[in-house]
Enzyme design. Structure first.
Site, PDB file in Angstrom:
ATOM      1  N   ARG A  89       0.820  -1.214   0.000  1.00 45.29           N
ATOM      2  CA  ARG A  89       0.000   0.000   0.000  1.00 45.29           C
ATOM      3  C   ARG A  89       0.857   1.269   0.000  1.00 45.29           C
ATOM      4  O   ARG A  89       0.459   2.297  -0.551  1.00 45.29           O
ATOM      5  CB  ARG A  89      -0.960   0.014   1.192  1.00 45.29           C
ATOM      6  CG  ARG A  89      -2.063  -1.047   1.150  1.00 45.29           C
ATOM      7  CD  ARG A  89      -2.855  -1.072  -0.138  1.00 45.29           C
ATOM      8  NE  ARG A  89      -3.892  -2.102  -0.140  1.00 45.29           N
ATOM      9  CZ  ARG A  89      -3.696  -3.362  -0.530  1.00 45.29           C
ATOM     10  NH1 ARG A  89      -2.517  -3.791  -0.930  1.00 45.29           N
ATOM     11  NH2 ARG A  89      -4.719  -4.213  -0.529  1.00 45.29           N
ATOM     12  N   GLU A  92       1.933   1.824  -3.437  1.00 46.79           N
ATOM     13  CA  GLU A  92       0.797   2.377  -4.178  1.00 46.79           C
ATOM     14  C   GLU A  92       0.649   3.876  -3.899  1.00 46.79           C
ATOM     15  O   GLU A  92       0.339   4.660  -4.800  1.00 46.79           O
ATOM     16  CB  GLU A  92      -0.475   1.620  -3.766  1.00 46.79           C
ATOM     17  CG  GLU A  92      -1.719   2.069  -4.522  1.00 46.79           C
ATOM     18  CD  GLU A  92      -2.913   1.175  -4.216  1.00 46.79           C
ATOM     19  OE1 GLU A  92      -2.771  -0.060  -4.322  1.00 46.79           O
ATOM     20  OE2 GLU A  92      -3.974   1.702  -3.833  1.00 46.79           O
ATOM     21  N   SER A 115      15.162  14.553   3.394  1.00 47.06           N
ATOM     22  CA  SER A 115      16.207  13.580   3.677  1.00 47.06           C
ATOM     23  C   SER A 115      15.606  12.280   4.212  1.00 47.06           C
ATOM     24  O   SER A 115      14.664  12.310   5.004  1.00 47.06           O
ATOM     25  CB  SER A 115      17.187  14.124   4.719  1.00 47.06           C
ATOM     26  OG  SER A 115      18.171  13.143   4.997  1.00 47.06           O
TER      27      SER A 115
END
Lengths: 148, 148, 148, 148, 148, 148, 148, 148, 148, 148
Positions: A89, A92, A115
């Site tokens: 996920r 995604e 960073s």
């Protein structure tokens, strides 16, 4: 020589056997929760004092303790696109919102990056009328593109 | 037919030409900042009323306005591993901290995932003595693995 | 809208047509040589004043000038493993010496990385009895792994 | 037969156990720092005399010593795109600055490449008001494209 | 600006239209056969005088002539594993005999490589009782691994 | 059952231990140099008589000798793009000169290929004022495309 | 520690040895057929009580029983495109009908997805004059795209 | 010649412009819903009579109508792993449940596969106290492995 | 210049427009069926006389006719693993039966291959009580591995 | 538990040790040659009676015999593009003739595929004045695309 990967497996086995949680381990080490988890999973070198504490509470042998202190070669995913749904996920999110995050960082900070080294991570739980929610916070220093 | 990709390019061109920020566009649409950005970049269908407002402020033609309303086929990265450094850092976070996030979600919630659908995202700026910081918050509903 | 890629092609065409060198362009812009080259090739946003100078000396139109100023989505290689021999040799250096560089950074600095953002690059020529040599210097700020 | 990979692991284990640094090992072998590191990591054949010295100071057995002398099949990265952040930054440099380096080599030398064979590498530390910096110098013979 | 790829297509079209062979073109340019072929196919920069000759005999326009003179970004295969059977057989040779070639180079020359830059190639025909044979000769300078 | 890969490793270990060269092994087997090398590396089945000779001179056990005689599943590269520099240069030759070789085969022979089966290979050394040179000769039967 | 993969192999071996079917195992566990199968194959954590029942009927040792209870890292295919024909056909269905399924979900439900987490699966057999048919039913909660 | 891909785009544009649903189109063609959708998206050849009806109701030109009738080269996903979340979930089902489906088909039918050719698909909506659910039914003829 | 790919598309368009079959085209060219099909699809150079006949019956222009005569760069699949089900089944045959074919060729012929160059292909239809069958015959010269 | 892969290796070792051919094994099992070969190589489940016969003639232990009976997860190639030349030629046939086979199947049968499940394979030898030829016959049931 015990590898960091083998030490991580020893940590997981001991944690299950002893019924410890990551939260308890973090408290024992007096270190942030997500740092503790990733360090014991082999993604950070563990300072000697903390490695000793971890070895004690997790009943690890000295080889595993030494491995915890080693400098890691980082990178924890077996596949370029992760197959585990809980991890996927977040890939995604990158596919759908990557350019959005990029646009907003540039709008708010100028040309540069967040960073991933000077960085902290938190995973927490938020109750909501629509059901409990996972809140993941990534907090990294802004690094401006600058020429030396 | 104008595609969502072409509409996104028209949005970016107009935004630059008119000197608008994503924050101003979000205010105009009275919608969350990151949602507005990703929707205008083509990753969400824009409701008719908001598409009309966006078209007006961005001086888009009706074809582009129609494209904003279309259902997208999502996925915005050209490469499986993103090459742009600003986006890559989030892939690196996944490589280094993916299993950590997974462990902590399971410890705090049980077997399941953070939804990337019932989900909101925020990018914000935090001042810090060590330098300004990018804070990205992902907030998704916990979905428990359950059999039907 | 002219893309940064199209602007880079216009730069290359003008540079060839006008017989200019990167060194001359860097002097005109009063900017470092490698920065100038990579910025005009589309990998950095060019500040307005410099974009104007570049447009003047390279006789670019205003669309190309505007494109130079845009924020790039970085990443210049068409293939994951570069096929051009001049570029490939640096990938080979990474294959052969990557872990060496990692060991030495950790030995000299501790756990962290060389920044590729706060970073400068130089390519120069060194005469040597055995034949002239290419010297590429990468100079990046050390970023220590630190938790927030 | 001990492989070069196994010998490299034995070197790393001994180096940690004995508290030696790459700098000390290079001094012992009276060889350049980066060469020593990469050779002991298995990317170069080690001449007999140096292998003997290395075996002595690192208390390696004769099989490991023999392995150090073997001709390697080079290539040290497990993934085409390296996942370790310290190594990845150099891949990112290639993505962002690869064509820049190519342009400048061609402008300064003509059609050809920097050799990665007749080549030396240095990693050093430079103090700077903005924080210490990693300086990596690649110095390779220019090889002109020539037909036989 | 005409690209080197477009110039190569123009060369091929003209060569077919005018009924010229690579051998005739090489003779016209007074250059080696394989060099001429690869240079006109866009893999080498063509010196001004030769580009002018090539343009004359192939009736190319000045844009194509200019493109022939450009510095190429080399690499001519569309796929990592070539699909064309005539080209694939050489990849198969690499699969079957690559380590053999490596062993023999190291046995005969020591640690180093055959240069692909200081290199010449020849394709010729040899009559044989068992049927005519293709003879491809690769002749490259030996480059010894040496540290600077 | 000893695999051909294990037999090849036994050959390499014995060859190093006994201080034999491929040239000596080829002489012992009275077979061509490159064939001997590739066959002992596991890419060809070794006829019984030659396997016996090889086993004797290399002091291999009968399992390894049997393995040498087995029909191989060919293909010796671990990666699609080889990482070892000595082998990579031949892949680079394919990238830069593949279409050239194809054009010249078709011009000299018509539509067809150089066989990689009815094929022999030679690696030799040529002295040259500019330095010694590696000469690799590939000599394969021309196979005309013909329909049955 | 026994891994979930090793536990799955122990399950398969015991199931074959004891002549049990998945249907019998599902009945024993009083759990849905497909859930039982995937859980015993290592894709779901098995609740303690069910793990005990499974261990008893399958005569598993306590290590394997413990492994069944572990949280899995999911993903069961060795290749991105599955090679086994029985599994491949479902990948083919995705290639041919993926966009169709997407269109129909959006037409019937609006913007969102079928959950693969709140999800159940059934495989059954249907007699038909044209021959028996495999009927696979996927039944997942509709998750609407909603912003937090 | 209009390609099937272009015809599919024309169908989608017309469907949106005319405010038609897939359900209405299926009714017009008197054909199953999912078949109609996939056929108009270019994954099946459309019989002449149905193509004429579709062209009429969607106001397509004769070129598009002809394209609908063409035999397709099937395969609708741009990436091996689909990036669109609605489609990805079905790939995830394959990752998590692929071996489960395989086990159950073999248990219920013996050695063989579910045909994806003699196959029908249905997507429907089921109300449930826990929220509406997507039900996808795949129904394919069982094909037994048999030797000729 | 018309490419072979464009000529193939012109052939397909004309074939459809004129209602011709591959069988009729093969008869017109007095050439084997599968050769005719693959040659007109651009995978073989078509001899001048046959190209003229094909151009006449398919009403192609002279550019397309010239393209048919060109030497092709072969390879007709867009993806490494083909997605079209009709073509994929042959890849599946390779996955399931590849080593079988290899074993049987070696058992019946010795070490060598079936040529894909001196090769003919036939696709035919066989009636069978169980339903009509596709029979694909591949007939290639055996090429024995021989050293020059 | 012995895997099918291990059983296949035991079959190959025994076959070599006992000097048996696939043809003799097929005769012993009274089964088709190619089926016998692929089944003993692990690509088909072997019926109990035949597994017993195979175990007897090949002197396999009962674990290997049991493994032969197991349902396989099919797919025998280690690489997506096979590297062994004997197997590769069939991949090349697919690259060059894949669309041809597709066209001819559709012309002769309509929209559908050749089954690779209801399928038989034969490899035979044909004498020819031009040299002996390998004839591979694939014979699969035609499966018409039909909607349920």
């Amino acid at each position: 020589m015990t590898t960091k990967q083998e030490a991580a497996e020893a940590v997981l086995a001991a944690k299950t056997r002893l019924g410890l949680s990551w939260a308890q381990l973090a408290e024992t080490l007096d270190a942030p929760l997500a740092w503790t988890t990733s360090a014991l999973l082999g993604q950070h070198p563990v300072p000697a004092e903390l490695a000793a504490k971890a070895a004690q509470v997790l009943e690890l042998n000295t080889d595993a303790e030494a491995a915890l202190r080693l400098q890691p070669t980082r990178g924890a995913l077996d596949d370029v696109v992760p197959t585990d749904p809980t991890i996927y996920r977040f890939y995604e999110v990158l596919q759908v919102y990557g350019p959005t995050i990029k646009e907003l960082i540039h709008e708010q900070f100028g040309d540069g990056i967040m960073s991933a080294i000077n960085f902290k991570l938190d995973v927490s739980r938020r109750e909501d009328p629509g059901g409990e929610r996972v809140v993941v916070t990534m907090d990294g220093k802004f690094l401006k593109y600058q020429w030396g």
